[in-house]
Design an enzyme around this catalytic site. Structure first.
Site, PDB file in Angstrom:
ATOM      1  N   SER A  68       0.826  -1.209   0.000  1.00  0.00           N
ATOM      2  CA  SER A  68       0.000   0.000   0.000  1.00  0.00           C
ATOM      3  C   SER A  68       0.860   1.260   0.000  1.00  0.00           C
ATOM      4  CB  SER A  68      -0.910   0.029   1.229  1.00  0.00           C
ATOM      5  OG  SER A  68      -1.712  -1.126   1.296  1.00  0.00           O
TER       6      SER A  68
HETATM    7  N1  SAH Z   1      -1.196  -4.778   3.787  1.00  0.00           N
HETATM    8  C1  SAH Z   1      -0.439  -5.067   2.593  1.00  0.00           C
HETATM    9  C2  SAH Z   1      -1.198  -4.684   1.354  1.00  0.00           C
HETATM   10  C3  SAH Z   1      -1.181  -5.793   0.376  1.00  0.00           C
HETATM   11  S1  SAH Z   1      -2.359  -5.642  -0.935  1.00  0.00           S
HETATM   12  C4  SAH Z   1       0.917  -4.405   2.648  1.00  0.00           C
HETATM   13  O1  SAH Z   1       1.152  -3.575   3.541  1.00  0.00           O
HETATM   14  O2  SAH Z   1       1.774  -4.743   1.839  1.00  0.00           O
HETATM   15  C5  SAH Z   1      -3.712  -6.589  -0.281  1.00  0.00           C
HETATM   16  C6  SAH Z   1      -3.440  -8.034  -0.006  1.00  0.00           C
HETATM   17  O3  SAH Z   1      -4.698  -8.631   0.324  1.00  0.00           O
HETATM   18  C7  SAH Z   1      -2.881  -8.852  -1.165  1.00  0.00           C
HETATM   19  O4  SAH Z   1      -1.681  -9.447  -0.775  1.00  0.00           O
HETATM   20  C8  SAH Z   1      -3.966  -9.904  -1.431  1.00  0.00           C
HETATM   21  O5  SAH Z   1      -3.460 -11.161  -1.820  1.00  0.00           O
HETATM   22  C9  SAH Z   1      -4.663  -9.973  -0.088  1.00  0.00           C
HETATM   23  N2  SAH Z   1      -6.020 -10.500  -0.110  1.00  0.00           N
HETATM   24  C10 SAH Z   1      -7.011 -10.298  -1.028  1.00  0.00           C
HETATM   25  N3  SAH Z   1      -8.119 -10.969  -0.676  1.00  0.00           N
HETATM   26  C11 SAH Z   1      -7.830 -11.621   0.492  1.00  0.00           C
HETATM   27  C12 SAH Z   1      -8.568 -12.493   1.342  1.00  0.00           C
HETATM   28  N4  SAH Z   1      -9.828 -12.846   1.097  1.00  0.00           N
HETATM   29  N5  SAH Z   1      -7.943 -12.975   2.450  1.00  0.00           N
HETATM   30  C13 SAH Z   1      -6.664 -12.644   2.745  1.00  0.00           C
HETATM   31  N6  SAH Z   1      -5.921 -11.827   1.983  1.00  0.00           N
HETATM   32  C14 SAH Z   1      -6.490 -11.318   0.855  1.00  0.00           C
END
Ligand code: SAH
Length: 221
Positions: A68
């Protein structure tokens, strides 16, 4: 050895510019700013991109996912802490682990779930090498929360569902807060939803337009 301070484009001066930008964009919580300053975002990216770690942008982490944008991490964290301290927090979407790392310095216990196994494995290794022992992570579909450890004083979702999942609401402790982007790919808004006391009533506020990756169901190996 872990390079905590960083050199060149990951240096202290580069980081300070990012903190100034967060302030200019309305991040006021001094605790959040201090933690953002202290957290080595370059260690949450692949080496080829680490020189861009202190730019205020989302960056790819593989598997069509992104770390993010720092402003968004700061904003969501500030919102989560805006109505008093939180002890136990759930994050949906571990991704690189950066948001969890920031949270872990501001709350007692962070639970975080990720549906893509290789991302989770990398994040777990980062938590270990940074000795962030109050982060517990697992490979699962966070659309149903993490019921085994519920209730949570706060929940942050870093992936956007089309509508707020009931399971996340049900896993909030009394007066718990849920910070979550909601909507379709091109039309999402960040919401802050608070459980009213120990009732099943929830207050909801729209914060601003955002753009997150979608919340998907099921897991991938
Ligand atoms: N908090 C992260 C942001 C990653 S983007 C950071 O700081 O890097 C969002 C993430 O949510 C992705 O890695 C994606 O695979 C995950 N995601 C999407 N749907 C999900 C679900 N149902 N359960 C768990 N993770 C999920």
């Amino acid at each position: 050895m872990v390079d905590l301070d960083g050199v060149g484009m990951t240096s202290r001066r580069t980081r300070e510019r990012l903190i100034q930008r967060l302030k200019d964009n309305g991040i006021k919580d001094q605790q959040v700013l201090n933690v953002m300053r202290a957290t080595p975002r370059h260690l949450f990216l692949d080496e080829a991109l680490s020189h861009r770690a202190y730019e205020d942008t989302a960056l790819p982490i593989g598997f069509a996912q992104t770390i993010s944008q720092p402003y968004i991490v700061a904003l969501m964290t500030q919102l989560l802490l805006s109505r008093g301290p939180r002890k136990k927090v759930l994050e949906v979407g571990t991704g690189s682990g950066y948001q969890a790392a920031v949270l872990s310095q501001l709350v007692d216990q962070v639970y975080t779930v990720e549906r893509i196994k290789p991302l989770l494995d990398k994040a777990r290794a980062r938590f270990r090498s940074l000795e962030m022992r109050n982060i517990i992570c697992t490979h699962s579909d966070g659309g149903i929360g993490w019921p085994e450890h519920a209730p949570y004083d706060g929940i942050i979702s870093t992936a956007a569902p089309e509508g707020v999942p009931d399971d996340l609401l049900y896993q909030l402790a009394p007066d718990g807060l849920l910070v979550i982007p909601v909507g379709s790919e091109n039309n999402q808004e960040l919401r802050i939803i608070s459980r009213v006391g120990d009732s099943q009533n929830y207050d909801e506020e729209v914060v601003e337009k955002v753009r997150f990756v979608p919340l998907l169901s099921g897991v991938t190996r």
